[in-house]
Design a protein around this motif. Structure first.
Motif, PDB file in Angstrom:
ATOM      1  N   VAL A 158      10.659  36.171  22.403  1.00 25.28           N
ATOM      2  CA  VAL A 158      10.696  37.650  22.753  1.00 25.28           C
ATOM      3  C   VAL A 158       9.712  38.469  21.856  1.00 25.28           C
ATOM      4  O   VAL A 158       9.091  39.175  22.183  1.00 25.28           O
ATOM      5  CB  VAL A 158      11.975  38.295  23.216  1.00 25.28           C
ATOM      6  CG1 VAL A 158      11.852  39.696  23.026  1.00 25.28           C
ATOM      7  CG2 VAL A 158      12.508  37.524  24.349  1.00 25.28           C
ATOM      8  N   GLN A 159      10.204  38.335  20.637  1.00 27.39           N
ATOM      9  CA  GLN A 159       9.461  38.895  19.655  1.00 27.39           C
ATOM     10  C   GLN A 159       8.035  38.792  19.329  1.00 27.39           C
ATOM     11  O   GLN A 159       7.165  39.644  19.224  1.00 27.39           O
ATOM     12  CB  GLN A 159      10.247  38.705  18.169  1.00 27.39           C
ATOM     13  CG  GLN A 159      11.767  39.116  18.180  1.00 27.39           C
ATOM     14  CD  GLN A 159      11.401  41.058  18.219  1.00 27.39           C
ATOM     15  OE1 GLN A 159      10.717  41.885  18.012  1.00 27.39           O
ATOM     16  NE2 GLN A 159      12.579  41.389  19.107  1.00 27.39           N
ATOM     17  N   GLU A 198      15.076  34.842  21.110  1.00 25.99           N
ATOM     18  CA  GLU A 198      14.602  35.996  20.359  1.00 25.99           C
ATOM     19  C   GLU A 198      13.260  35.691  19.661  1.00 25.99           C
ATOM     20  O   GLU A 198      12.464  36.606  19.624  1.00 25.99           O
ATOM     21  CB  GLU A 198      15.555  36.502  19.278  1.00 25.99           C
ATOM     22  CG  GLU A 198      15.382  37.823  18.483  1.00 25.99           C
ATOM     23  CD  GLU A 198      15.503  38.730  19.618  1.00 25.99           C
ATOM     24  OE1 GLU A 198      14.763  39.760  19.006  1.00 25.99           O
ATOM     25  OE2 GLU A 198      16.232  38.858  20.528  1.00 25.99           O
ATOM     26  N   ASN A 253       1.516  41.534  22.974  1.00 28.07           N
ATOM     27  CA  ASN A 253       1.696  42.332  23.677  1.00 28.07           C
ATOM     28  C   ASN A 253       0.980  43.764  23.240  1.00 28.07           C
ATOM     29  O   ASN A 253       0.132  44.634  23.584  1.00 28.07           O
ATOM     30  CB  ASN A 253       2.474  43.072  24.564  1.00 28.07           C
ATOM     31  CG  ASN A 253       2.868  41.940  25.783  1.00 28.07           C
ATOM     32  OD1 ASN A 253       1.841  41.254  26.006  1.00 28.07           O
ATOM     33  ND2 ASN A 253       4.093  41.855  25.937  1.00 28.07           N
ATOM     34  N   LYS A 254       1.401  43.941  22.003  1.00 30.39           N
ATOM     35  CA  LYS A 254       0.787  45.106  21.100  1.00 30.39           C
ATOM     36  C   LYS A 254      -0.457  44.893  20.490  1.00 30.39           C
ATOM     37  O   LYS A 254      -1.313  45.809  20.596  1.00 30.39           O
ATOM     38  CB  LYS A 254       1.829  45.285  19.855  1.00 30.39           C
ATOM     39  CG  LYS A 254       3.080  46.022  20.061  1.00 30.39           C
ATOM     40  CD  LYS A 254       4.141  46.341  18.898  1.00 30.39           C
ATOM     41  CE  LYS A 254       5.330  46.996  19.449  1.00 30.39           C
ATOM     42  NZ  LYS A 254       6.264  47.475  18.577  1.00 30.39           N
ATOM     43  N   ALA A 298       6.046  40.504  22.218  1.00 26.11           N
ATOM     44  CA  ALA A 298       6.089  41.777  22.127  1.00 26.11           C
ATOM     45  C   ALA A 298       5.008  41.748  21.015  1.00 26.11           C
ATOM     46  O   ALA A 298       4.307  42.935  21.347  1.00 26.11           O
ATOM     47  CB  ALA A 298       7.514  42.235  21.441  1.00 26.11           C
ATOM     48  N   LEU A 299       5.013  41.219  20.147  1.00 23.62           N
ATOM     49  CA  LEU A 299       3.768  41.315  19.141  1.00 23.62           C
ATOM     50  C   LEU A 299       2.369  41.069  19.861  1.00 23.62           C
ATOM     51  O   LEU A 299       1.311  41.776  19.503  1.00 23.62           O
ATOM     52  CB  LEU A 299       3.963  40.509  17.822  1.00 23.62           C
ATOM     53  CG  LEU A 299       2.860  40.481  16.853  1.00 23.62           C
ATOM     54  CD1 LEU A 299       2.606  41.955  16.020  1.00 23.62           C
ATOM     55  CD2 LEU A 299       3.040  39.222  15.802  1.00 23.62           C
ATOM     56  N   LYS A 322      -0.992  44.361  27.333  1.00 25.47           N
ATOM     57  CA  LYS A 322      -0.173  43.900  28.455  1.00 25.47           C
ATOM     58  C   LYS A 322      -0.800  43.184  29.335  1.00 25.47           C
ATOM     59  O   LYS A 322      -0.142  42.413  30.242  1.00 25.47           O
ATOM     60  CB  LYS A 322       1.089  44.891  28.981  1.00 25.47           C
ATOM     61  CG  LYS A 322       1.803  45.409  27.718  1.00 25.47           C
ATOM     62  CD  LYS A 322       3.071  46.089  28.470  1.00 25.47           C
ATOM     63  CE  LYS A 322       3.727  46.560  27.319  1.00 25.47           C
ATOM     64  NZ  LYS A 322       5.035  47.265  27.504  1.00 25.47           N
TER      65      LYS A 322
END
Length: 131
Positions: free
Chosen positions: A117-118, A114, A124-125, A121-122, A129
């Motif tokens: 993944v988090q 997790e 990518n923001k 994700a951060l 991407k």
């Protein structure tokens, strides 16, 4: 700490942020794994201690047989009882400890996944991407 590693590199390149992220993940992993080796060792050693008690009980039994003979079953029962109690105690300790170790290992794996993944994700923001 892991997310801060990404945020602290947000003004730099994605590669720098990824390196910082990997470094932060490597720093956090030992904190999650702390004492897991001890727990695994306890689960492994407990049955061995039970076996040691079993051997001690059997040795006691044979010592009594040598001194007294086999006429009195109550005398023999003491050594057999000692052997069985120590075996049982070792297993009673080992089984829950090994179950706990398995559950905690799964939880650590889930938390580690997790975090990754988090963090991704951060990233990518922040960076988009594209890699």
């Amino acid at each position: 700490m892991v997310l801060f590693a990404v945020l602290n590199r947000a003004r730099e390149t994605r590669e720098d942020a990824e390196r910082s992220l990997q470094e932060a993940l490597l720093r956090e992993q030992p904190k999650l794994d702390r004492r897991m080796g001890l727990l695994a060792a306890m689960g492994t050693i407990a049955p061995l201690l039970g076996l040691l008690g079993t051997v001690t009980g059997i040795i006691t039994l044979f010592t009594v047989i040598t001194e007294v003979g086999t006429n009195d079953a109550r005398v023999l029962a003491g050594g057999i009882s000692e052997a069985l109690v120590t075996t049982e105690t070792g297993l009673v300790i080992a089984i829950p400890v090994m179950i706990l170790h398995g559950l905690l290992s799964e939880k650590i794996e889930k938390v580690t996944s997790e975090m990754y993944v988090q963090s991704m994700a951060l990233m990518n923001k922040i960076f988009g991407k594209e890699s």
